[in-house]
Design an enzyme around this catalytic site. Structure first.
Site, PDB file in Angstrom:
ATOM      1  N   ARG A   1       0.787  -1.225   0.000  1.00  0.00           N
ATOM      2  CA  ARG A   1       0.000   0.000   0.000  1.00  0.00           C
ATOM      3  C   ARG A   1       0.822   1.279   0.000  1.00  0.00           C
ATOM      4  O   ARG A   1       0.611   2.154  -0.833  1.00  0.00           O
ATOM      5  CB  ARG A   1      -0.950   0.001   1.213  1.00  0.00           C
ATOM      6  CG  ARG A   1      -2.016  -1.064   1.132  1.00  0.00           C
ATOM      7  CD  ARG A   1      -2.857  -1.097   2.397  1.00  0.00           C
ATOM      8  NE  ARG A   1      -3.614   0.124   2.609  1.00  0.00           N
ATOM      9  CZ  ARG A   1      -4.426   0.332   3.647  1.00  0.00           C
ATOM     10  NH1 ARG A   1      -4.552  -0.605   4.573  1.00  0.00           N
ATOM     11  NH2 ARG A   1      -5.082   1.454   3.765  1.00  0.00           N
TER      12      ARG A   1
ATOM     13  N   HIS B   1      -7.955  -4.138  -7.298  1.00  0.00           N
ATOM     14  CA  HIS B   1      -7.700  -3.377  -6.063  1.00  0.00           C
ATOM     15  C   HIS B   1      -8.971  -3.264  -5.218  1.00  0.00           C
ATOM     16  O   HIS B   1      -9.671  -2.247  -5.256  1.00  0.00           O
ATOM     17  CB  HIS B   1      -7.197  -1.966  -6.430  1.00  0.00           C
ATOM     18  CG  HIS B   1      -6.556  -1.236  -5.286  1.00  0.00           C
ATOM     19  ND1 HIS B   1      -5.291  -1.525  -4.830  1.00  0.00           N
ATOM     20  CD2 HIS B   1      -7.004  -0.218  -4.505  1.00  0.00           C
ATOM     21  CE1 HIS B   1      -4.981  -0.728  -3.829  1.00  0.00           C
ATOM     22  NE2 HIS B   1      -6.009   0.080  -3.608  1.00  0.00           N
TER      23      HIS B   1
ATOM     24  N   TYR C   1     -18.624  12.549 -13.154  1.00  0.00           N
ATOM     25  CA  TYR C   1     -18.552  13.755 -13.978  1.00  0.00           C
ATOM     26  C   TYR C   1     -17.251  13.886 -14.755  1.00  0.00           C
ATOM     27  O   TYR C   1     -17.200  14.582 -15.773  1.00  0.00           O
ATOM     28  CB  TYR C   1     -18.713  15.001 -13.103  1.00  0.00           C
ATOM     29  CG  TYR C   1     -20.047  15.085 -12.401  1.00  0.00           C
ATOM     30  CD1 TYR C   1     -21.241  15.136 -13.125  1.00  0.00           C
ATOM     31  CD2 TYR C   1     -20.125  15.133 -11.020  1.00  0.00           C
ATOM     32  CE1 TYR C   1     -22.469  15.213 -12.485  1.00  0.00           C
ATOM     33  CE2 TYR C   1     -21.341  15.210 -10.364  1.00  0.00           C
ATOM     34  CZ  TYR C   1     -22.514  15.245 -11.102  1.00  0.00           C
ATOM     35  OH  TYR C   1     -23.723  15.324 -10.458  1.00  0.00           O
TER      36      TYR C   1
END
Length: 874
Positions: free
Chosen positions: A30, A76, A120
């Site tokens: 990570r 993921h 968006y």
């Protein structure tokens, strides 16, 4: 329940094992980037998924939600927000030096605004990211199972670029953190190439060697790095502190009122938070010199305007901003990355070495893949060529066969072919039997053979593999390289020597009446013949004119003397460098002047030799001599240089060796020469004694120091002048009126004396006119005339212009002449000079007639000499 087994465990041991497993999972999976491609797993998975989806840099953008869903579902499984935030950061040009994602829509701003919702926005791979993914389909990297074992994902990307250093990385793991700054591609590539060129001697490559190419971090937001000690420590050990300041400019919006313009801020600083902090300081009264604060940033760039009150000192305000706000911040370098799945702190050399080794592995694996593929194709072509050479027999064999399998076996037996070759012959179309098609197969075989030879040689030669890395790096640098955005400068806190940062160059420093100062390289002004117009040397503001022109070196210290008798200091290289036609920067940006205080003299000092002196002369003719060492330690707010009377001001300051003559000249042509030893050495705060007796209708125009063998250059404000041997000017005591050093009757032609400066052997002289033109003459081209001679035209002046300043300098200290752009050729300059002489011919004839009819009185040289003034040191 009685059958259930109960295991006893040591809680201490269990916690240790569980915690270490968790910690390593965070570190490896990570928080920390891989040292080879500079990517954390989430970034690598995003880029790989986008390529897998067919989202190319030259294709259309795709909805971010679609990309996030792909990454989340396949590679993921840690939440969509973490994936989208990581993708958004890779598209921010203020976060990444070289953005890896090309975003369309609102992906956040430097003001701290969050990206728009993923439904968006749209994204695609950036062009430079193609180089990170290049050759991934050629068995160049290892793949592993995804989280559910249904798909494969890369453990590292092939990465043709050293992304770890180019874009840096930041992450907090368990018990450790990484904070790697971004760098410039051209500089990192140059360092890589240097290592490759010296790969056999890599152990002896030092951090100093690499820092010849890598100046330091190059942040996407620009800014200024103070000092190199922190950079060198970070590059040597992998840990260091780098102090970064925002970039500022100072503009004069109206007389006496200045604006501080912030155009760049330190990396990872929120612009809105910075502005709010400045406003808070104003409200608290800590920045009481600020009258207005506004953000004028737009899509063309950042512009934060800090408007100061009248007489507000920009430099003082800037220092307060650096102290109390994030306009100056510290970047703590922790170059921690995964090396073979283990966290390691890397030096600059080690990081580059790991990347080069990664590229060598990729090239070897790529070459193996391409070699096997080329050999397979060559094998097929060999079979096709055998068939073409025996085409009639092949056709007959196939026609006689009962089925395809029989035909294949027949071909294999008859022509000793492999199964693949026989199948390729059976699959061959009839059109390949044409002569041109046969030629194409033969040409392809030659190309494949050459390719096989190249790949085999490449795999056998490590040096050739290094050259391949070098060539590919150079090609990508040419394609994607750009200029630095962050500059590196010295800072007093860093205790750096100036010579480590600044080249020793000859420069001119100019100062205008309205207080605009700049430095320009001395070699931008070529030497001309007498009467030249010169080149534009200053972009003057309206109603401004040049007042001072000083020759210096960039390592020198400039002493700024003011009308109020104070002195300030600054290094020459800290004065804003300008081009010939720049107006310069307000001198208040260089030193902290008080209200109504004005710089009247500049002195460039290379070293504060205890045997040298400063001679100071005021407008009313007072003079004093003080050891130079008295001014070696000047506070930032200045110190007292001389005590002045109320109606007087400090005008001239000169450096001497204690054995020279002082020459004082007035506007009406009177000159006085006396030994400097007549003026005894005084303390720094003394007021001095009378230097020259000046008539009521006259003013002191110039002061200089000379040796007996020197020449005195006397120049009128209309550009007419001459050289006179210093010996021809008789010596007198101080506080006397002196003798004429020009033609008294010619003052209407020559104009008032503007300068009487010393010329030595091999000295050049530089003139600046009131309109900013600069002319540099060789001193030997100026004729030698008698003490009362008029002189000749030295500079051709445009209408309304006068000579504003004159300075002399050793010609050997200036680099080779450089002809600036838009300068008339010497021949044209000479023609214009001839025209200039014609303009004064008529006046010359009238003057000659007057001199023939009435001889100039000899009393000029034998004027009554007044006794020395008995002024005492105060």
């Amino acid at each position: 329940m009685g059958n259930d087994a109960v295991n006893s465990v040591d809680i201490d041991q269990q916690m240790r094992v569980a915690y270490l497993d968790y910690a390593m999972s965070v570190i490896v999976s990570r928080a920390l980037p891989d040292a080879r491609d500079g990517l954390k797993p989430v970034h690598r998975r995003i880029l790989f998924a986008m390529q897998d989806m067919g989202i190319r840099s030259n294709g259309p953008h795709k909805k971010s939600a679609r990309i996030v869903g792909e990454v989340l579902g396949k590679y993921h499984p840690h939440g969509d927000s973490s994936i989208y935030d990581a993708m958004a950061r890779m598209s921010q040009d203020f976060s990444m030096r070289y953005p890896l994602v090309d975003g369309q829509g609102n992906f956040g701003s430097i003001d701290g605004d969050s990206p728009a919702a993923m439904r968006y926005t749209e994204a695609r791979i950036a062009a430079i990211t193609d180089e990170l993914l290049a050759d991934i389909d050629k068995d160049t990297v290892d793949f592993s199972d995804n989280f559910d074992g249904t798909l494969k994902e890369p453990l590292v990307l092939p990465s043709k670029l050293p992304n770890l250093l180019l874009n840096g990385s930041a992450g907090i793991a368990v018990g450790m953190a990484t904070n790697i700054p971004p760098h410039n591609l051209r500089e990192i590539s140059a360092a890589m190439i240097y290592i490759i060129d010296n790969y056999d001697d890599i152990e002896n490559i030092s951090v100093e060697d690499l820092m010849r190419f890598v100046q330091g971090p190059d942040f996407p937001t620009g800014g200024v790095i103070l000092g190199r000690e922190g950079i060198m420590q970070a590059y040597s050990t992998g840990r260091g502190r780098i102090v970064v300041r925002g970039r500022t400019e100072i503009e004069e919006n109206r007389p006496g009122r200045y604006d501080i313009i912030i155009t760049e801020i330190p990396y990872q600083i929120n612009k809105t938070t910075l502005i709010e902090r400045i406003a808070e300081l104003v409200r608290e009264g800590k920045l009481d010199m600020i009258s207005d604060l506004r953000d004028e940033s737009d899509r063309t760039g950042m512009r934060i305007v800090i408007e100061l009150k009248k007489n507000g000192q920009p430099k003082q305000v800037l220092n307060l901003l650096y102290k109390h706000t994030m306009l100056q911040s510290t970047f703590g370098v922790q170059m921690l990355a995964l090396v073979e799945n283990q966290p390691r702190t890397l030096s600059l050399k080690k990081a580059l070495q790991i990347f080069i080794e990664h590229r060598l592995t990729v090239i070897q694996r790529r070459s193996h893949f391409e070699l096997e593929k080329a050999k397979a194709r060559a094998h097929i072509l060999e079979g096709l060529l055998i068939a073409l050479a025996n085409v009639d027999e092949v056709i007959a064999l196939i026609r006689a066969s009962r089925d395809i399998e029989t035909a294949k076996n027949g071909l294999m037996t008859r022509f000793n072919l492999s199964d693949l070759q026989a199948q390729a012959i059976l699959d061959m179309q009839f059109r390949r039997l044409a002569a041109l098609e046969q030629m194409k197969i033969e040409d392809e075989q030659k190309e494949i053979t050459a390719r096989i030879n190249y790949l085999e040689n490449l795999l056998a030669d490590p040096k050739q593999q290094l050259e391949t890395v070098k060539r590919e790096t150079a090609e990508l640098t040419e394609k994607y390289g750009d200029d630095r955005r962050t500059s590196v400068e010295a800072d007093a806190v860093e205790h750096l020597s100036d010579s480590d940062l600044v080249d020793d160059q000859s420069v001119f420093i100019t100062l205008t009446e309205r207080g605009y100062i700049k430095r320009v390289n001395a070699n931008v002004y070529r030497t001309y013949n007498r009467g030249a117009v010169g080149v534009a040397g200053h972009g003057l503001k309206e109603e401004d004119q040049l007042s001072k022109l000083v020759f210096a070196n960039t390592h020198d210290t400039v002493l700024f003397f003011t009308n109020k008798g104070k002195v300030y200091t600054e290094k020459v290289f800290r004065i804003l460098k300008g081009e010939r036609t720049d107006k310069g920067t307000p001198v208040i940006n260089v030193i902290s002047l008080e209200p109504e205080e004005k710089v009247t003299e500049l002195i460039a000092v290379s070293d504060f030799n205890p045997r040298n002196y400063l001679v100071m002369v005021t407008a009313n003719g007072k003079i004093k001599r003080t050891p130079l060492k008295e001014y070696s330690n000047v506070r930032t707010n200045g110190i007292k240089a001389i005590r002045l009377e109320e109606d007087d001001e400090l005008k001239w300051v000169l450096q001497t060796n204690g054995k020279l003559f002082i020459i004082m000249a007035t506007e009406n042509g009177k000159g006085l020469r006396f030994s400097e030893t007549i003026v005894r050495s005084m303390g720094r705060t003394a007021s001095g004694v009378r230097g020259m007796k000046i008539a009521a209708d006259d003013r002191l125009a110039s002061v200089d120091v000379a040796a007996e063998q020197d020449f005195l250059l006397v120049v009128g404000e209309k550009g007419i002048g001459k050289r006179t041997p210093v010996q021809m000017i008789p010596t007198h005591g101080r506080a006397t009126s002196g003798v004429m050093i020009t033609n008294k009757r010619a003052l209407s032609i020559t104009g008032k004396v503007i300068a009487a400066c010393v010329l030595r052997e091999n000295y050049d002289v530089t003139f600046i006119t009131s309109l900013g033109n600069v002319v540099r003459l060789k001193g030997t081209t100026i004729p030698v005339k008698g003490r009362t001679a008029r002189g000749v035209r030295l500079v051709r002046l445009t209408e309304g212009a006068t000579v504003a300043a004159v300075t002399s300098n050793d010609a050997d200290l200036i680099l080779d002449d450089v002809v600036p752009e838009n300068v008339l050729p010497p021949e044209t300059q000479e023609d214009m000079a001839a025209d200039a002489f014609e303009e004064v011919d008529d006046l010359d004839e009238e003057l000659d007639e007057a001199e023939e009819s009435e001889e100039i009185p000899e009393s000029d040289e034998n004027e009554e000499i007044l006794p020395e003034d008995s002024d005492n040191d105060e």
